[in-house]
Enzyme design. Structure first.
Site, short mmCIF file in Angstrom:
data_model
loop_
_atom_site.label_atom_id
_atom_site.label_comp_id
_atom_site.label_asym_id
_atom_site.label_seq_id
_atom_site.Cartn_x
_atom_site.Cartn_y
_atom_site.Cartn_z
N HIS A 1 3.88 -6.85 11.79
CA HIS A 1 4.73 -7.57 12.78
C HIS A 1 4.43 -5.54 13.03
CE1 HIS A 1 8.11 -6.23 10.47
NE2 HIS A 1 7.74 -6.90 10.02
N ASN B 1 1.58 -10.36 6.17
CA ASN B 1 1.78 -10.32 7.06
C ASN B 1 2.33 -9.79 8.33
OD1 ASN B 1 4.51 -12.84 8.63
ND2 ASN B 1 2.73 -12.71 8.09
N MET C 1 2.98 -5.69 2.37
CA MET C 1 2.22 -7.38 1.60
C MET C 1 2.31 -7.81 2.91
SD MET C 1 5.77 -7.89 -1.14
CE MET C 1 7.05 -8.36 -0.51
N GLN D 1 8.30 -7.88 -7.93
CA GLN D 1 9.46 -8.03 -7.00
C GLN D 1 10.51 -8.96 -6.60
OE1 GLN D 1 7.23 -5.42 -3.83
NE2 GLN D 1 8.50 -6.07 -2.59
N HIS E 1 5.84 -3.23 10.97
CA HIS E 1 4.95 -2.40 9.99
C HIS E 1 3.73 -1.28 10.88
CE1 HIS E 1 5.27 -6.49 7.83
NE2 HIS E 1 6.23 -5.50 7.09
#
Ligand code: PAF
Length: 283
Positions: free
Chosen positions: A34, A32, A30, A61, A37
């Site tokens: 960091h 953003n 999703m 979700q 990920h």
């Protein structure tokens, strides 16, 4: 790295690679992004030939009243990080292309039972949103392999079951949780923590580690769970659950006579201010 929002543009790239017999890896996110990920991406790069990362903040979700609107969206920075890692493609579709109809009119993919326990009990509808978007992404991208993080352990178990039940020809790979130096699991939601809450947050993982020791010392599981819930509350959390489960089925576990080597996992979710933190540890 190509970057596309359009489904047919993405599929042109995919068809080209498939014609060259390239093994395609999908890392659904999703955004953003960091280090957690980025580790999924690096793991993906070891599994196949071409890696596509999807970035889509999936409204289905987010149960009503949760942080869909405020969820951090950082597409430009994310694209730079992926480019630097040598990712092959970034797919960031628009909401109206993924969900042309209102969400309540859209077909859903439901993994029964597993979706209603633990996090599912506290976030009704959340996992139906997850399985629906992951199924859609699998249909659009047609990956050979998809990578998910072990931090979202329940999500991982549910997706594996969806893949088994629906016969998706996709191999599910998982990648270990990435932690800050003090043990806090990396999460986009950690940025909701104040400095003071951030100093308390590692307690969640410390309690999971302590519970693992207690499981080994044959303490009754209900005492371990109740003690951890109390410690979380004393530390300033609002705990939702702290639960020892069978690692494959997520069924409640009980202390077994010695010699039983059933794999277990301890899962926890707790609010700290505006941040809902989840974490787990394998036993
Ligand atoms: O784990 C996540 O970030 C999301 O649940 C996923 C798998 C990308 C689906 O939106």
């Amino acid at each position: 790295m190509f970057e596309v929002a359009d489904i047919s543009a993405l599929q042109n790239h995919v068809q080209h690679w498939k014609a060259q017999q390239q093994r395609l890896v999908l890392v659904p996110t999703m955004g953003n992004l960091h280090q957690g990920h980025l580790q999924l991406v690096q793991h993906g790069q070891t599994c196949g030939d071409k890696v596509i990362v999807s970035i889509f903040v999936n409204p289905m979700q987010f149960p009503p009243g949760t942080d869909f609107e405020s969820y951090p969206r950082t597409l430009k920075e994310d694209a730079k990080k992926l480019e630097a890692l040598g990712v092959d493609g970034l797919f960031a579709p628009a909401t109206e292309d993924i969900y042309p109809l209102a969400l309540e009119k859209t077909t859903q993919v439901v993994v029964p039972e597993l979706s209603d326990i633990l996090c599912g009990e506290h976030r009704p509808g959340h996992f139906v949103g997850v399985t629906t978007i992951v199924a859609k992404l699998f249909n659009i991208v047609q990956p050979d392999i998809a990578v998910f993080g072990e931090k979202d352990y329940q999500q991982l178990v549910i997706i594996k079951k969806m893949v088994d039940d629906l016969g998706y020809p996709v191999e599910i790979q998982s990648s270990a949780t990435v932690r800050e130096d003090d043990g806090l699991a990396m999460s986009s939601r950690n940025q909701y923590l104040s400095d003071q809450q951030r100093s308390i947050a590692p307690r969640l993982y410390q309690l999971l580690c302590a519970a693992k020791e207690q499981v080994h010392s044959k303490m009754p599981f209900s005492d371990i769970e109740a003690g951890a819930m109390q410690s979380l509350t004393q530390a300033g959390f609002k705990p939702e659950y702290f639960s020892i489960r069978c690692a494959n089925s997520l069924a409640p576990a009980s202390a077994e006579p010695s010699g039983n080597k059933k794999a277990l996992v301890i899962l926890a979710a707790a609010w700290l201010g505006k941040a809902r933190l989840i974490d787990n540890i394998s036993v």
